[in-house]
Design an enzyme around this catalytic site. Structure first.
Site, PDB file in Angstrom:
ATOM      1  N   LYS A 113      46.937  41.778  39.934  1.00 46.77           N
ATOM      2  CA  LYS A 113      46.003  40.728  39.538  1.00 46.77           C
ATOM      3  C   LYS A 113      46.334  39.391  40.222  1.00 46.77           C
ATOM      4  O   LYS A 113      45.461  38.562  40.442  1.00 46.77           O
ATOM      5  CB  LYS A 113      46.017  40.528  38.015  1.00 46.77           C
ATOM      6  CG  LYS A 113      45.713  41.774  37.183  1.00 46.77           C
ATOM      7  CD  LYS A 113      44.312  42.290  37.423  1.00 46.77           C
ATOM      8  CE  LYS A 113      43.867  43.309  36.385  1.00 46.77           C
ATOM      9  NZ  LYS A 113      44.570  44.586  36.427  1.00 46.77           N
TER      10      LYS A 113
HETATM   11  C1  LIG Z   1      44.133  45.864  36.167  1.00 49.54           C
HETATM   12  C2  LIG Z   1      45.030  46.940  36.599  1.00 49.54           C
HETATM   13  C3  LIG Z   1      44.531  48.170  37.052  1.00 49.54           C
HETATM   14  C4  LIG Z   1      43.059  48.477  37.067  1.00 49.54           C
HETATM   15  O1  LIG Z   1      42.365  47.724  38.030  1.00 49.54           O
HETATM   16  P1  LIG Z   1      40.792  47.511  37.911  1.00 49.54           P
HETATM   17  O2  LIG Z   1      40.437  46.541  38.961  1.00 49.54           O
HETATM   18  O3  LIG Z   1      40.546  46.981  36.521  1.00 49.54           O
HETATM   19  O4  LIG Z   1      40.171  48.857  38.101  1.00 49.54           O
HETATM   20  C5  LIG Z   1      45.437  49.119  37.497  1.00 49.54           C
HETATM   21  N1  LIG Z   1      46.763  48.886  37.456  1.00 49.54           N
HETATM   22  C6  LIG Z   1      47.278  47.727  37.023  1.00 49.54           C
HETATM   23  C7  LIG Z   1      48.746  47.555  36.975  1.00 49.54           C
HETATM   24  C8  LIG Z   1      46.429  46.710  36.581  1.00 49.54           C
HETATM   25  O5  LIG Z   1      46.951  45.548  36.149  1.00 49.54           O
END
Ligand SMILES: *Cc1c(COP(=O)(O)O)cnc(C)c1O
Length: 497
Positions: A113
């Site tokens: 993120k």
């Molecule tokens: C948010 C997240 C995901 C999923 O990603 P999306 O964009 O919501 O599909 C997968 N792994 C981790 C560690 C995340 O923080």
């Protein structure tokens, strides 16, 4: 450069410039903003191969954010991808004989993120100036664990912005929770809700769509926006690492420029994989995007049958950031693959809201065949952590393990020797208990923090500074509320300002 404007997937808005789309977060008709066309590469992959992460970011973001000047975009990039990241490469690609892990967790909160949330606050701040916004921006965020902390860290103490994060009380790891509850910054607010991630996300969406509430806030000097991947400003920075990993593979001579590769994406809200789809549409040679789910396998069923059906049990797994039933960004894929048919997109989304399900027409389903979906069980996830450790002496977190296990399943069913990149979305240090117990079943810790040293020894990596500091940080946030009280909580917080 071609001017790119944004439109809503539900047809109620068009001709919106990038900065406004970023400021609004969600379109007023409840749809998601998409570029009216996806810009294509006008450089060869060979030309790109000399660029570093920031240069690629400049190149791609200038194409999408055309009402920002080149120097504004560069300013944001320089502020975002600095020594908050503990790797100069920003997103290093780790090659292990026949498989490649793209480590997207070298930012300040140890999850992917950060790739977008270190830059979104800067884009948003410029967007407020550009649009002459006098109101204070309120970022409302629902989190399944990682978005919340990354958004708090990105927006903390940014002038003119207030950030409010809702997380499911029992739906995040101990370390994820502590990362959020110890957040500093005058403008940060963190609330646990009694409910799951979908409840949090639905609550936030309902607040956005409540006209009266928004008008009321506006007359008190506030304007809502979003840091979730429904915000197009989250998705665009994520396109960059698809390109940068491709270039790393070219420079390593694993592939030749122009050769196809696959990506395996551990998926929740469908934001990360959608950025991969945009990269493909821009001209990056992607063969398959492999959509990996945990036991919340709604996307697997969807891609297999064409029916999206949320009438099922929500499961809590060891990959909590993927515990989601309503993958918001799927709407963007449907909109594009339906030939930008907002009427149809609207009717699917209405059915989802009224009946909890919808079924794609066959021609749309066929246009999604470049996506292969797989899901894996908890046992398979743990076995993948153990397997990768013994095979490659390399430790992966449970989300990355879902992707790896999904790839193994894909390989078992398909003959495909295309070079493949696994997106590593979180550091194992965020989930020491589940990681270590996958490798050595006898671990029964009092606290996850007791396991940090052991993880460091086993993985031969140094403990990230932010984890070390976390152990001794005081808790600054302890609010909680019912899922039905979220609106009230927002009101109370803003009144107290
Ligand atoms: C948010 C997240 C995901 C999923 O990603 P999306 O964009 O919501 O599909 C997968 N792994 C981790 C560690 C995340 O923080």
């Amino acid at each position: 450069m071609k001017n790119i404007l944004y439109e809503s997937t539900r047809g109620g808005e068009s001709g919106v410039n990038a900065s406004t789309a970023i400021l609004n977060g969600l379109a007023h008709d409840g749809g998601l903003y998409v570029p009216h066309e996806i810009p294509v590469l006008d450089k060869t992959l060979d030309e790109l191969s000399n660029m570093d992460y920031k240069q690629i970011a400049n190149y791609i973001m200038q194409k999408f954010l055309t009402d920002f000047t080149a120097s504004e975009i560069n300013e944001c990039i320089v502020k975002a991808y600095d020594d908050k990241f503990d790797s100069n490469l920003i997103a290093p690609l780790i090659s292990k004989s026949d498989i490649h892990f793209l480590e997207l967790f070298h930012g300040p909160t140890l999850a992917f993120k950060d790739m977008a949330l270190t830059i979104l606050p800067h884009l948003m701040k410029i967007a407020t100036h550009k649009n002459g916004v006098k109101e204070k921006i309120v970022i409302l965020t629902a989190t399944s664990g990682d978005t919340g902390k990354a958004a708090l860290e990105g927006f903390a103490d940014i002038e003119g912005i207030e950030i409010i994060v809702f997380y499911p009380q029992d739906g995040v790891s101990e370390i994820q929770k502590k990362q959020m509850t110890t957040q500093t910054g005058q403008n940060t607010h963190v609330i646990a809700i009694k409910g799951n991630f979908d409840d949090a996300q639905n609550g936030v969406k309902a607040i956005y769509n409540d006209k009266e509430f928004n008008e009321n806030l506006f007359s008190n000097g506030y304007k809502l926006s979003s840091a979730n991947s429904i915000n197009i400003g989250r998705l665009i920075p994520q396109i960059v690492y698809y390109f940068s990993s491709y270039i790393q593979l070219c420079n390593r001579k694993t592939i030749k420029p122009g050769e196809n590769i696959n990506f395996v994406v551990p998926t929740g809200n469908f934001g990360n994989i959608l950025a991969g789809f945009y990269a493909k549409e821009m001209g990056l040679p992607i063969n398959h995007l492999i959509c990996a789910s945990n036991e919340n396998n709604i996307l697997y069923d969807f891609f297999k049958t064409g029916t999206y059906d949320i009438n099922r049990k929500f499961l809590t797994t060891i990959s909590p950031s993927m515990d989601i039933l309503i993958s918001s960004n799927l709407e963007r894929l449907i909109y594009i693959t339906s030939g930008r048919n907002s009427g149809l997109t609207n009717s699917y989304m209405n059915n989802l809201k009224r009946l909890g399900c919808y079924t794609l027409s066959n021609d749309i389903k066929e246009k999604m065949l470049f996506i292969h979906a797989q899901y894996v069980t908890e046992e398979e996830t743990m076995a993948a952590i153990k397997g990768v450790h013994s095979k490659y002496d390399y430790i992966i977190d449970p989300h990355t393990a879902v992707a790896y296990a999904a790839y193994i399943k894909y390989k078992a069913k398909n003959v495909d020797d295309t070079a493949t990149v696994i997106l590593s979305t979180a550091s194992p240090y965020k989930f020491p208990k589940d990681v270590l117990s996958s490798i050595n079943k006898n671990i029964i810790p009092n606290s996850e923090f007791d396991l940090i040293e052991e993880l460091s020894n086993i993985s031969n990596t140094i403990v990230p500074e932010s984890i070390k500091e976390l152990m001794h940080k005081p808790i600054n946030h302890n609010l909680f509320c019912d899922k039905l009280e979220m609106k009230k909580v927002v009101e109370t917080i803003l009144k107290g300002n």
